[in-house]
Design a protein around this motif. Structure first.
Motif, PDB file in Angstrom:
ATOM      1  N   ILE A 166       0.838  -1.194   0.000  1.00  0.00           N
ATOM      2  CA  ILE A 166       0.000   0.000   0.000  1.00  0.00           C
ATOM      3  C   ILE A 166       0.880   1.254   0.000  1.00  0.00           C
ATOM      4  O   ILE A 166       0.610   2.207  -0.724  1.00  0.00           O
ATOM      5  N   ALA A 167       1.934   1.224   0.773  1.00  0.00           N
ATOM      6  CA  ALA A 167       2.851   2.375   0.784  1.00  0.00           C
ATOM      7  C   ALA A 167       3.531   2.534  -0.570  1.00  0.00           C
ATOM      8  O   ALA A 167       3.726   3.652  -1.049  1.00  0.00           O
ATOM      9  N   GLU A 168       3.860   1.408  -1.202  1.00  0.00           N
ATOM     10  CA  GLU A 168       4.488   1.465  -2.521  1.00  0.00           C
ATOM     11  C   GLU A 168       3.528   2.016  -3.569  1.00  0.00           C
ATOM     12  O   GLU A 168       3.931   2.743  -4.475  1.00  0.00           O
ATOM     13  N   MET A 169       2.251   1.661  -3.469  1.00  0.00           N
ATOM     14  CA  MET A 169       1.257   2.184  -4.407  1.00  0.00           C
ATOM     15  C   MET A 169       1.086   3.693  -4.222  1.00  0.00           C
ATOM     16  O   MET A 169       0.944   4.423  -5.203  1.00  0.00           O
ATOM     17  N   GLN A 170       1.103   4.164  -2.992  1.00  0.00           N
ATOM     18  CA  GLN A 170       1.019   5.600  -2.742  1.00  0.00           C
ATOM     19  C   GLN A 170       2.249   6.317  -3.302  1.00  0.00           C
ATOM     20  O   GLN A 170       2.133   7.403  -3.866  1.00  0.00           O
ATOM     21  N   GLN A 171       3.405   5.693  -3.144  1.00  0.00           N
ATOM     22  CA  GLN A 171       4.635   6.280  -3.678  1.00  0.00           C
ATOM     23  C   GLN A 171       4.605   6.317  -5.199  1.00  0.00           C
ATOM     24  O   GLN A 171       5.025   7.293  -5.811  1.00  0.00           O
ATOM     25  N   ALA A 172       4.092   5.256  -5.826  1.00  0.00           N
ATOM     26  CA  ALA A 172       3.993   5.232  -7.295  1.00  0.00           C
ATOM     27  C   ALA A 172       3.027   6.308  -7.783  1.00  0.00           C
ATOM     28  O   ALA A 172       3.289   6.961  -8.805  1.00  0.00           O
ATOM     29  N   LYS A 173       1.923   6.501  -7.077  1.00  0.00           N
ATOM     30  CA  LYS A 173       0.980   7.548  -7.467  1.00  0.00           C
ATOM     31  C   LYS A 173       1.625   8.928  -7.327  1.00  0.00           C
ATOM     32  O   LYS A 173       1.437   9.796  -8.183  1.00  0.00           O
ATOM     33  N   GLN A 174       2.387   9.125  -6.281  1.00  0.00           N
ATOM     34  CA  GLN A 174       3.085  10.400  -6.085  1.00  0.00           C
ATOM     35  C   GLN A 174       4.123  10.629  -7.188  1.00  0.00           C
ATOM     36  O   GLN A 174       4.235  11.734  -7.718  1.00  0.00           O
ATOM     37  N   ASP A 175       4.866   9.580  -7.531  1.00  0.00           N
ATOM     38  CA  ASP A 175       5.862   9.704  -8.606  1.00  0.00           C
ATOM     39  C   ASP A 175       5.193   9.997  -9.939  1.00  0.00           C
ATOM     40  O   ASP A 175       5.697  10.798 -10.727  1.00  0.00           O
TER      41      ASP A 175
END
Length: 96
Positions: A22-31
């Motif tokens: 979930i944290a990785e998905m949030q980071q991908a959305k931010q990127d």
């Protein structure tokens, strides 16, 4: 039987909450949102270049006496128009 069913439902719920990434998905959305605006600006720059280069080519052909330039005008116009609309379309597609 009901107790076993309720225990299984609780374990399924606990397993669903324990999903990694979930944290990785949030980071991908931010990127994606950070790099999207530079891509959006790049699309606008390309539209300006298409419009300018197309206008120069049309002007040159017109000065050289070419009579039928409708297809050339339409091609350069719609190339610029497509690049202008590509940014909002991608923004709507990705929800940014």
């Amino acid at each position: 039987m009901k107790f076993l069913l309720s225990v299984c439902c609780c374990l399924i719920t606990a397993a669903a909450l324990a999903q990694p990434g979930i944290a990785e998905m949030q980071q991908a959305k931010q990127d994606l949102s950070n790099s999207f605006f530079s891509a959006f600006d790049f699309a606008l720059v390309l539209a300006i270049l298409f419009g300018t280069f197309g206008a120069l080519q049309i002007y040159h052909n017109w000065q050289m006496g070419e009579k039928r330039m409708d297809a050339v005008v339409a091609a350069w116009f719609f190339a610029s128009f497509f690049m202008i609309l590509a940014g909002p379309f991608l923004r709507a597609l990705f929800g940014i």
